[in-house]
Write an enzyme that holds these catalytic residues in place. Structure first.
Site, PDB file in Angstrom:
ATOM      1  N   ARG A 236     -15.561   0.958  -2.887  1.00 51.77           N
ATOM      2  CA  ARG A 236     -16.307   1.605  -1.799  1.00 51.77           C
ATOM      3  C   ARG A 236     -16.886   2.949  -2.239  1.00 51.77           C
ATOM      4  NH1 ARG A 236     -11.965   1.732   2.741  1.00 51.77           N
ATOM      5  NH2 ARG A 236     -13.567   2.984   3.798  1.00 51.77           N
TER       6      ARG A 236
ATOM      7  N   ARG B  72      -4.265  -5.763  -2.974  1.00 50.68           N
ATOM      8  CA  ARG B  72      -3.930  -5.129  -1.699  1.00 50.68           C
ATOM      9  C   ARG B  72      -5.197  -4.533  -1.096  1.00 50.68           C
ATOM     10  NH1 ARG B  72       1.115  -1.457  -3.537  1.00 50.68           N
ATOM     11  NH2 ARG B  72      -0.319  -1.128  -5.293  1.00 50.68           N
TER      12      ARG B  72
ATOM     13  N   ASP C 274      -7.502  -2.783   1.976  1.00 47.27           N
ATOM     14  CA  ASP C 274      -7.307  -1.760   3.003  1.00 47.27           C
ATOM     15  C   ASP C 274      -7.625  -2.298   4.389  1.00 47.27           C
ATOM     16  OD1 ASP C 274      -6.599   0.204   1.152  1.00 47.27           O
ATOM     17  OD2 ASP C 274      -8.692   0.780   0.813  1.00 47.27           O
TER      18      ASP C 274
ATOM     19  N   TYR D 149     -14.842  -8.146  -6.262  1.00 45.22           N
ATOM     20  CA  TYR D 149     -15.146  -7.697  -4.905  1.00 45.22           C
ATOM     21  C   TYR D 149     -16.646  -7.750  -4.683  1.00 45.22           C
ATOM     22  CZ  TYR D 149     -10.467  -5.853  -3.909  1.00 45.22           C
ATOM     23  OH  TYR D 149      -9.117  -5.724  -3.666  1.00 45.22           O
TER      24      TYR D 149
END
Length: 262
Positions: A196, A49, A51, A109
């Protein structure tokens, strides 16, 4: 019948992956498009999921349907109902034992940071930007503190709904590709804003605010208040989801112009 699908998307202008009342999420757009082709209500389950503002070049999902359609209908047909920033890359029939989320072994990622005094224009909203010089060697040393099975509470957002803050990070690397810095991470799964927040801390090390070992200290402290601010969503990409070889899922075309995925 269960169908696995591969999806790429630009996150700008979208409210993330997970369905919301506004209807402007990747999941919402996919479910409407697949329902049009199937002639029945379709629910799409994703591997990860993302953002709002986060992109994907290797998202995997699945859905169940009683409709029998050729593969081209699940790809090009569905794409004709999707906004230009979302594209189904492939569709593959699977057994019901396959689950896009629970069958995944690792998720990867990549954060792309444009390290240049002048902000980007053509790639605005597609890369992060940091105008000050960054020390690649110290950032690489900081990244070496991250891999392992650890409590990552220091990099967890206040909105995170995960039951446990413990994750197994298998890779954390930083390298340069021209004016771009590529931050690559692979783990069994990630906490909300985890990548992040880690990148934000590594950047703090790169600009000389903290020493490389600060990352290890943060992990040990398990306190989000001690870490750096969350870096912008624009540079983050869900780059790959890995499954056991016997599922034999199709691959994705190379779409990131910032070096090969590792």
């Amino acid at each position: 019948m269960r169908i696995a699908i591969g999806i790429t998307y630009q996150g700008m202008g979208l409210n993330g992956w997970q369905s919301q009342p506004c209807g402007n999420t990747v999941q919402d757009h996919l479910e409407r498009a697949f329902s049009e082709i199937a002639g029945e209500r379709i629910t799409v389950i994703g591997a990860g999921r993302t953002d709002a503002g986060v992109h994907a070049v290797g998202q995997v999902a699945h859905f169940d349907t009683a409709a029998v359609r050729p593969e081209s209908a699940w790809v090009r047909g569905v794409n004709s109902f999707l906004p230009s920033g979302i594209s189904v890359q492939w569709a593959s029939p699977m057994t019901e034992e396959f689950h896009a989320r629970y069958s995944a072994i690792t998720r990867s990622y990549r954060y792309v940071l444009y390290n240049h005094p002048v902000r980007p224009a053509v790639l605005a909203d597609l890369v992060g930007w940091f105008p000050l010089p960054l020390n690649l060697e110290t950032m690489q040393r900081a990244a070496e503190c991250v891999p392992g099975e650890r409590d990552f509470s220091s990099f967890r957002s206040a909105e995170c709904q995960a039951k446990s803050p413990v994750r197994v990070v298998k890779r954390a690397q930083v390298r340069a590709c021209g004016p771009y810095l590529l931050f690559d991470f692979a783990a069994n799964s990630f906490l909300h804003h985890m990548v992040r927040n880690i990148v934000g801390c590594i950047v703090y090390v790169g600009k000389g605010e903290q020493p490389p070992e600060w990352l290890a200290e943060l992990i040990k402290a398990r306190d989000r208040r001690l870490a750096a601010p969350t870096i912008a969503a624009a540079g983050l990409y869900l780059s790959q989801v890995c499954y056991a070889a016997h599922w034999d899922l199709p691959g994705f075309p190379r779409v990131l112009p910032f070096g090969e995925l590792q």
